[in-house]
Write a protein that holds these residues in place. Sequence first.
Motif, PDB file in Angstrom:
ATOM      1  N   TRP A 353       0.824  -1.217   0.000  1.00  0.00           N
ATOM      2  CA  TRP A 353       0.000   0.000   0.000  1.00  0.00           C
ATOM      3  C   TRP A 353       0.857   1.265   0.000  1.00  0.00           C
ATOM      4  CZ3 TRP A 353      -4.784   0.179  -1.457  1.00  0.00           C
ATOM      5  CH2 TRP A 353      -5.593  -0.946  -1.310  1.00  0.00           C
ATOM      6  N   TRP A 354       1.979   1.194   0.674  1.00  0.00           N
ATOM      7  CA  TRP A 354       2.893   2.350   0.685  1.00  0.00           C
ATOM      8  C   TRP A 354       3.304   2.698  -0.751  1.00  0.00           C
ATOM      9  CZ3 TRP A 354       7.974   2.645  -1.043  1.00  0.00           C
ATOM     10  CH2 TRP A 354       8.651   3.824  -0.729  1.00  0.00           C
ATOM     11  N   GLY A 355       3.592   1.668  -1.536  1.00  0.00           N
ATOM     12  CA  GLY A 355       3.940   1.908  -2.934  1.00  0.00           C
ATOM     13  C   GLY A 355       2.834   2.679  -3.639  1.00  0.00           C
ATOM     14  N   LYS A 356       1.636   2.207  -3.434  1.00  0.00           N
ATOM     15  CA  LYS A 356       0.464   2.822  -4.078  1.00  0.00           C
ATOM     16  C   LYS A 356       0.311   4.277  -3.621  1.00  0.00           C
ATOM     17  CE  LYS A 356      -3.661   2.520  -6.139  1.00  0.00           C
ATOM     18  NZ  LYS A 356      -3.687   2.509  -7.594  1.00  0.00           N
ATOM     19  N   GLU A 357       0.435   4.497  -2.327  1.00  0.00           N
ATOM     20  CA  GLU A 357       0.133   5.818  -1.776  1.00  0.00           C
ATOM     21  C   GLU A 357       1.281   6.816  -1.959  1.00  0.00           C
ATOM     22  OE1 GLU A 357      -2.794   3.664   1.423  1.00  0.00           O
ATOM     23  OE2 GLU A 357      -0.905   4.507   2.136  1.00  0.00           O
ATOM     24  N   VAL A 358       2.495   6.333  -1.874  1.00  0.00           N
ATOM     25  CA  VAL A 358       3.642   7.264  -1.901  1.00  0.00           C
ATOM     26  C   VAL A 358       4.286   7.331  -3.292  1.00  0.00           C
ATOM     27  CG1 VAL A 358       5.904   7.768  -0.914  1.00  0.00           C
ATOM     28  CG2 VAL A 358       4.033   7.005   0.561  1.00  0.00           C
ATOM     29  N   LEU A 359       4.427   6.200  -3.958  1.00  0.00           N
ATOM     30  CA  LEU A 359       5.050   6.215  -5.285  1.00  0.00           C
ATOM     31  C   LEU A 359       4.002   6.246  -6.401  1.00  0.00           C
ATOM     32  CD1 LEU A 359       7.855   3.543  -4.713  1.00  0.00           C
ATOM     33  CD2 LEU A 359       8.045   6.021  -4.490  1.00  0.00           C
ATOM     34  N   GLY A 360       2.756   6.004  -6.026  1.00  0.00           N
ATOM     35  CA  GLY A 360       1.692   6.032  -7.022  1.00  0.00           C
ATOM     36  C   GLY A 360       1.480   4.707  -7.733  1.00  0.00           C
ATOM     37  N   LEU A 361       2.227   3.674  -7.331  1.00  0.00           N
ATOM     38  CA  LEU A 361       2.100   2.358  -7.965  1.00  0.00           C
ATOM     39  C   LEU A 361       2.152   1.280  -6.891  1.00  0.00           C
ATOM     40  CD1 LEU A 361       4.739   2.832 -10.800  1.00  0.00           C
ATOM     41  CD2 LEU A 361       2.285   2.604 -11.193  1.00  0.00           C
ATOM     42  N   PRO A 362       1.350   0.242  -7.035  1.00  0.00           N
ATOM     43  CA  PRO A 362       1.446  -0.848  -6.064  1.00  0.00           C
ATOM     44  C   PRO A 362       2.735  -1.632  -6.301  1.00  0.00           C
ATOM     45  CG  PRO A 362      -0.028  -1.473  -7.847  1.00  0.00           C
ATOM     46  CD  PRO A 362       0.381  -0.047  -8.108  1.00  0.00           C
ATOM     47  N   ILE A 363       3.169  -2.370  -5.291  1.00  0.00           N
ATOM     48  CA  ILE A 363       4.382  -3.179  -5.444  1.00  0.00           C
ATOM     49  C   ILE A 363       3.962  -4.635  -5.598  1.00  0.00           C
ATOM     50  CG2 ILE A 363       6.588  -3.827  -4.422  1.00  0.00           C
ATOM     51  CD1 ILE A 363       6.481  -1.110  -2.926  1.00  0.00           C
ATOM     52  N   HIS A 364       4.501  -5.266  -6.650  1.00  0.00           N
ATOM     53  CA  HIS A 364       4.132  -6.644  -6.968  1.00  0.00           C
ATOM     54  C   HIS A 364       5.141  -7.611  -6.366  1.00  0.00           C
ATOM     55  CE1 HIS A 364       2.169  -4.173 -10.019  1.00  0.00           C
ATOM     56  NE2 HIS A 364       1.323  -5.169 -10.223  1.00  0.00           N
ATOM     57  N   ASP A 365       4.724  -8.279  -5.307  1.00  0.00           N
ATOM     58  CA  ASP A 365       5.597  -9.267  -4.674  1.00  0.00           C
ATOM     59  C   ASP A 365       5.648 -10.514  -5.556  1.00  0.00           C
ATOM     60  OD1 ASP A 365       7.174 -10.540  -2.800  1.00  0.00           O
ATOM     61  OD2 ASP A 365       5.543 -10.960  -1.398  1.00  0.00           O
ATOM     62  N   ASN A 366       6.799 -11.163  -5.583  1.00  0.00           N
ATOM     63  CA  ASN A 366       6.818 -12.471  -6.224  1.00  0.00           C
ATOM     64  C   ASN A 366       7.702 -13.435  -5.451  1.00  0.00           C
ATOM     65  OD1 ASN A 366       9.514 -12.099  -7.382  1.00  0.00           O
ATOM     66  ND2 ASN A 366       8.515 -10.770  -8.884  1.00  0.00           N
ATOM     67  N   TRP A 367       7.625 -14.680  -5.823  1.00  0.00           N
ATOM     68  CA  TRP A 367       8.305 -15.737  -5.076  1.00  0.00           C
ATOM     69  C   TRP A 367       9.094 -16.646  -6.008  1.00  0.00           C
ATOM     70  CZ3 TRP A 367       8.758 -20.907  -5.473  1.00  0.00           C
ATOM     71  CH2 TRP A 367       9.348 -21.596  -4.399  1.00  0.00           C
ATOM     72  N   TRP A 368      10.309 -16.929  -5.630  1.00  0.00           N
ATOM     73  CA  TRP A 368      11.101 -17.990  -6.248  1.00  0.00           C
ATOM     74  C   TRP A 368      12.300 -18.225  -5.374  1.00  0.00           C
ATOM     75  CZ3 TRP A 368      15.838 -16.772  -9.167  1.00  0.00           C
ATOM     76  CH2 TRP A 368      16.141 -15.407  -9.194  1.00  0.00           C
ATOM     77  N   GLN A 369      13.180 -19.117  -5.737  1.00  0.00           N
ATOM     78  CA  GLN A 369      14.349 -19.395  -4.905  1.00  0.00           C
ATOM     79  C   GLN A 369      15.497 -19.821  -5.811  1.00  0.00           C
ATOM     80  OE1 GLN A 369      12.833 -23.897  -3.869  1.00  0.00           O
ATOM     81  NE2 GLN A 369      12.920 -22.480  -2.180  1.00  0.00           N
ATOM     82  N   THR A 370      16.674 -19.921  -5.212  1.00  0.00           N
ATOM     83  CA  THR A 370      17.870 -20.273  -5.980  1.00  0.00           C
ATOM     84  C   THR A 370      17.607 -21.495  -6.865  1.00  0.00           C
ATOM     85  OG1 THR A 370      19.228 -19.403  -4.202  1.00  0.00           O
ATOM     86  CG2 THR A 370      20.306 -20.866  -5.763  1.00  0.00           C
ATOM     87  N   GLU A 371      16.982 -22.502  -6.309  1.00  0.00           N
ATOM     88  CA  GLU A 371      16.784 -23.760  -7.024  1.00  0.00           C
ATOM     89  C   GLU A 371      15.859 -23.602  -8.232  1.00  0.00           C
ATOM     90  OE1 GLU A 371      16.841 -23.367  -3.815  1.00  0.00           O
ATOM     91  OE2 GLU A 371      17.952 -24.997  -2.852  1.00  0.00           O
ATOM     92  N   THR A 372      14.929 -22.673  -8.169  1.00  0.00           N
ATOM     93  CA  THR A 372      13.977 -22.546  -9.285  1.00  0.00           C
ATOM     94  C   THR A 372      14.583 -21.741 -10.436  1.00  0.00           C
ATOM     95  OG1 THR A 372      12.883 -20.495  -8.601  1.00  0.00           O
ATOM     96  CG2 THR A 372      12.041 -22.558  -7.651  1.00  0.00           C
ATOM     97  N   GLY A 373      15.646 -20.992 -10.162  1.00  0.00           N
ATOM     98  CA  GLY A 373      16.353 -20.262 -11.213  1.00  0.00           C
ATOM     99  C   GLY A 373      15.614 -19.070 -11.780  1.00  0.00           C
TER     100      GLY A 373
END
Lengths: 589, 82
Positions: A353-373
């Motif tokens: 929400w901070w991204g949305k309110e302060v930078l004007g864009l939401p922040i898109h979280d994503n998930w992966w790990q070393t093994e998934t490359g």
Amino acid sequence: MNSRPEILLKTENDLRVMPHLHHYDIQRARFSWDEARGELAGLPGGAINIAHEAVDKHLAQHTREHVALRWIGKRGEKRDIRYNELAQLTNRFANVLRELGVAKGDRLFILCGRIPELYIAALGALKSGTVVSPLFSAFGPEPLKTRLAIGEGKVLVTTETLYKRKVASIRDQLPALQYVLLVNENGNPTAVPGTLDLAQLMADVPDTFTVEATRPEDPALLHFTSGTTGTPKGALHVHGAAVTHWATGRYALDLHADDIYWCTADPGWVTGTSYGIVAPLMHGVTCIIDEAEFDAEHWYQLLQEQQVSVWYTAPTAIRMLMKAGPEAARRYRFPKLRFIASVGEPLNPEAVWWGKEVLGLPIHDNWWQTETGGIVIANTPAFPIKPGSMGRPLPGMDAGIVRKRDDGVIEEITTPDVEGELALKPGWPSMFRGYLNQEERYRKCFASGWYLTGDLAKRDADGYYWFVGRADDVIKSAGHLIGPFEVESALMEHPAVAEAGVIGKPDAMVGEVVKAFVSLKTGHSASEALRMELLGHARKRLGAAVAPKEIAFLPSLPRTRSGKIMRRLLKARELGLPEGDTSMLEGGA
Amino acid sequence: MQTAELRNTVHAILQSIAPEIDPTALDAAAPLREQIDLDSMDYLNFIIGMHERLNVDIPESDYQKLVSLDDIVNYLRGKLPA
């Protein structure tokens, strides 16, 4: 704060550029890895070389004149390297390796800050078929030695400063290391015994090179990651992984060739390689490389001045920006910024929400790990964000929540919102192909047709995944995995320490901080002076990024009957949580 | 507080975070983080330490100015009563 809705809907401002992924269900259903493979340039006879896809491919396209790397030095120096120039520089580096007799499949390690030579060496080595292993420059001598030894590195590219500070003292313990190529940060020739001057070597070879026709299954990258026990694991990735880098660059980061893209991750970690070097260059974008360490004002200045359009960063950095306050951000303007993504650890809803309110864009979280490359589960432009969730599986990725039945069989949990282990259906191109020399540990990651990630998660009724915690004792600090065993081993080397147990202590800024509990040998007693001595001892060996931030003394550490230190119990006590089933404990605790 | 005393205090705060460092062996005019191994959290703790020990307000927008030990001492000098 709690009055915010659970779903963040996208606005027109978020979709100024038509995203590559706009209809999640349809595009996911239609997606095939073979089709994605067909979008690569490729080499004759079905060969794929990551560096060809990232660099030389552009020579035949309009992107050859694009700036590939825009380097901003610590003192504000700037250097632009266009794709055609990058092709020549990486050719030179590949020729240097050939001259030295470095063969296909040999391993080259890189230990540098974010300087242009790092990128040139990594891509040049890939061109020549040499396997690249990036090291984090904040590692101390111990973690460096362990990784270089396991990886049997034949070549090391580093700077004069880092060599003298961290490598010279361990050099004689690395028999496989034949060549150390040094960069002098001031541009002067280096003259350190036992090393070669990289600039001189580069000047003496031609700038043309025929890219090695690596097969899709030939090893390309070696990334180290940490487990609960034992030494770090070297996850091997192949040249064919480029297909995933390409597809995820499109779908998770929405890269378009005219983007100015900034990945803040250090290439010493997998994000900084897959998404700081390979994926963006494949898409022909301009990559911003910022050599300096984090500083809120500096980051805002850079976002504004460089007109960054796609920004891939990490929760710790976002929380540090939040701490600097909204007024810091409001002194700057980011009209070109159109997509922000984050990875490393779960991004808390407030940060989205901070991204949305302060930078004007939401922040898109994503998930992966070393093994998934590559990125596996993501919040994408194609659907609303549920802040706090890691999103949904990308096209080509199949995920599930599983549990181990009493008979040892892995079964999928299909009921929504039930916690289990996050698991993936193997087969995506950037999946790791092994842990170097540790076949057994590799095999243990797979069961009943699933790759088991070691992360606990749940999936809601809409198919969004939510991170719950690690299934093991690995510590996640500022987005980096730290193996408790590596830290405990370093502490145990101190003559006063009898035993050590290391945990991740939750921290609002960096996720977890490394905290060590130690008991002392007879004849030593706990004191502030000894605590400082142990802290210094650990930092010297492990480096600031791995060493504990806190050390506490205990008369003895809780152990299981079989003698293993109960890190979970240490953690439960630290957090004031119920200690759970202690029947396994020595003496019943 | 005299400059020498202030410098000693800054050294002590730095050592409480990174005890392996000998601050007197550092080049006080050169960027601190290029000479020693401090991660972002260490650096933040260093600044918090100065704020707490010396009761000096250090706004985030000033962090950029605190590059070398000399910068830090001069900055604090200007913030403390003469």
